[in-house]
Design an enzyme around this catalytic site. Sequence first.
Site, PDB file in Angstrom:
ATOM      1  N   GLU A 100      12.272  14.800  -3.133  1.00 41.52           N
ATOM      2  CA  GLU A 100      11.994  15.626  -4.322  1.00 41.52           C
ATOM      3  C   GLU A 100      11.531  17.049  -3.993  1.00 41.52           C
ATOM      4  OE1 GLU A 100       9.270  13.375  -6.784  1.00 41.52           O
ATOM      5  OE2 GLU A 100      10.441  11.566  -6.534  1.00 41.52           O
ATOM      6  N   GLU A 150      16.332   4.307  -6.211  1.00 38.67           N
ATOM      7  CA  GLU A 150      15.148   3.881  -6.986  1.00 38.67           C
ATOM      8  C   GLU A 150      15.522   3.513  -8.421  1.00 38.67           C
ATOM      9  OE1 GLU A 150      11.979   6.778  -6.787  1.00 38.67           O
ATOM     10  OE2 GLU A 150      12.414   7.296  -4.718  1.00 38.67           O
TER      11      GLU A 150
HETATM   12  O1  G3I Z   1      -3.823   1.261  -4.258  1.00 40.60           O
HETATM   13  C1  G3I Z   1      -4.645   1.812  -5.285  1.00 40.60           C
HETATM   14  C2  G3I Z   1      -5.587   0.764  -5.763  1.00 40.60           C
HETATM   15  O2  G3I Z   1      -6.450   0.428  -4.682  1.00 40.60           O
HETATM   16  C3  G3I Z   1      -6.350   1.312  -6.949  1.00 40.60           C
HETATM   17  O3  G3I Z   1      -7.155   0.293  -7.481  1.00 40.60           O
HETATM   18  C4  G3I Z   1      -5.404   1.802  -8.037  1.00 40.60           C
HETATM   19  C5  G3I Z   1      -6.149   2.402  -9.219  1.00 40.60           C
HETATM   20  O4  G3I Z   1      -5.457   3.487  -9.779  1.00 40.60           O
HETATM   21  O5  G3I Z   1      -4.567   2.767  -7.490  1.00 40.60           O
HETATM   22  C6  G3I Z   1      -3.772   2.219  -6.440  1.00 40.60           C
HETATM   23  O6  G3I Z   1      -2.870   3.120  -5.923  1.00 40.60           O
HETATM   24  C7  G3I Z   1      -1.829   3.554  -6.775  1.00 40.60           C
HETATM   25  C8  G3I Z   1      -0.504   2.989  -6.291  1.00 40.60           C
HETATM   26  O7  G3I Z   1       0.563   3.560  -7.035  1.00 40.60           O
HETATM   27  C9  G3I Z   1      -0.411   1.483  -6.381  1.00 40.60           C
HETATM   28  O8  G3I Z   1      -0.409   1.066  -7.704  1.00 40.60           O
HETATM   29  C10 G3I Z   1      -1.805   5.083  -6.683  1.00 40.60           C
HETATM   30  O9  G3I Z   1      -2.992   5.587  -7.275  1.00 40.60           O
HETATM   31  C11 G3I Z   1      -0.595   5.629  -7.386  1.00 40.60           C
HETATM   32  O10 G3I Z   1      -0.497   7.023  -7.125  1.00 40.60           O
HETATM   33  C12 G3I Z   1       0.642   4.949  -6.839  1.00 40.60           C
HETATM   34  O11 G3I Z   1       1.758   5.427  -7.554  1.00 40.60           O
HETATM   35  C13 G3I Z   1       3.006   5.328  -6.882  1.00 40.60           C
HETATM   36  C14 G3I Z   1       3.646   6.714  -6.864  1.00 40.60           C
HETATM   37  O12 G3I Z   1       4.965   6.625  -6.372  1.00 40.60           O
HETATM   38  C15 G3I Z   1       2.862   7.662  -5.942  1.00 40.60           C
HETATM   39  O13 G3I Z   1       2.850   7.196  -4.621  1.00 40.60           O
HETATM   40  C16 G3I Z   1       3.873   4.339  -7.651  1.00 40.60           C
HETATM   41  O14 G3I Z   1       3.328   3.014  -7.507  1.00 40.60           O
HETATM   42  C17 G3I Z   1       5.289   4.357  -7.078  1.00 40.60           C
HETATM   43  O15 G3I Z   1       6.122   3.508  -7.840  1.00 40.60           O
HETATM   44  C18 G3I Z   1       5.811   5.777  -7.155  1.00 40.60           C
HETATM   45  O16 G3I Z   1       7.116   5.790  -6.621  1.00 40.60           O
HETATM   46  C19 G3I Z   1       7.798   7.043  -6.707  1.00 40.60           C
HETATM   47  C20 G3I Z   1       8.625   7.204  -5.440  1.00 40.60           C
HETATM   48  O17 G3I Z   1       7.793   7.065  -4.316  1.00 40.60           O
HETATM   49  C21 G3I Z   1       9.350   8.554  -5.444  1.00 40.60           C
HETATM   50  N1  G3I Z   1      10.145   8.728  -6.640  1.00 40.60           N
HETATM   51  C22 G3I Z   1       9.442   8.507  -7.915  1.00 40.60           C
HETATM   52  C23 G3I Z   1       8.772   7.133  -7.904  1.00 40.60           C
HETATM   53  C24 G3I Z   1       8.108   6.857  -9.232  1.00 40.60           C
HETATM   54  O18 G3I Z   1       7.073   7.780  -9.454  1.00 40.60           O
END
Ligand code: G3I
Length: 373
Positions: A166, A282
Amino acid sequence: MRLVWQVSVQSQLLIPSARANKFWHSPSREKIFSSSGEASLKQRAAAKGITYGAATNAFTLKTKPDFTAKFIQECGVLVPEMELKWESLRPSPDKFFFDDGDWLAEFARTNNMRFRGHTLVWNQGLPKWFKETINPQNAENFFLEHIKTVTKHYAGKVNSWDVVNEAIAPYEGRKDYLRKTAWLEFLGSDYIELAFRTAAEADPKALLVYNEGFLEHDLRSHDITRETTLKLLQNLKSKGVPIGALGIQGHLTGHVDLYNSQKLRSFLSDVANLGLKIIITEMDVRDQELPLDTNIRDGIVASYYEKFLSIVLDEKAVIEVSTWGLSDKSTWLTSFAGRPDGMPVRPLPLDENLQPKQAWNAIAKAFDSAPTR
Ligand code: G3I
């Protein structure tokens, strides 16, 4: 013999109203998303020379045996949703944490799956220390050290790496449409090229991918992203940068007139003509604004999968397709794009009880109809 979910869904033709961003249903078309035979998605894809798989995480695979069994049955490639991002791999500036990624790599190996690396360079998924630590003086060292260490660690285990994710953002105000990130600010626009060259040196065998979203629909922002992506890829290829594929994320959304076969097909063939492979990395369907009724909603979601896949699988450079999750039980859309009525979202091939939905049937049919690679 699998002959299930012959749900007759009326009125799949969704047209956004001219005035508001609302939907109405035309009763003029009836769509049945059914499928026959017992073959899994990975078997149907493999029959055409395509690999199908999904994103998931180590915690779910370790603790939910029913899900794990389905994942093994349906998937030929595993994509770590979190474990190979900076926020998981870098607990502190001077430490790497590989345990969860290693567990997933071993799981994929044991179960004969390909393993995708997601992602080395992204402006999100960063650890809390990143912002206060990275500065113009140390940025290049951190950048190079991270890419080298991680790609070396997984060399021979990762089949394809999302090297840069991205990097384009049409509305951030730059003339070149590049996303304003720390790497762009500190290293300049050549950071993309540098990332690919560094990854290739550390792991010459992995397929190196530029992964991008907002490429799928007939929207002005997607037009710009397609044009900018193509220019970027042309530029990298002309400089001999070791890039092997474009990743098209495939986060789909819901108006039927957002799918323009001609535009998408010509973009795919322009990319293929550069000698690049294409991976759908994705895929899912946002059902936030769709009707609550499960059968109707599932049919509409299935129709978007069908529409998108019928276009992209026509292009033989498309060699791999992953959904961003396998079951509705676990999807980023629950928290990022939940329904206003508070009901669970249903964006993926299997429902929350791991049963195939019409989306599964639509994907299965798309693989069955795809030309062989
Ligand atoms: O692991 C912590 C957990 O310990 C905590 O309790 C919780 C509370 O908010 O947060 C957890 O982490 C989160 C994680 O997802 C697991 O649920 C992060 O804050 C959150 O930022 C993370 O979001 C991920 C996001 O990418 C950022 O990394 C999404 O799951 C994931 O599906 C999303 O995937 C992205 C691709 O990598 C790139 N393209 C877009 C796609 C969707 O946004």
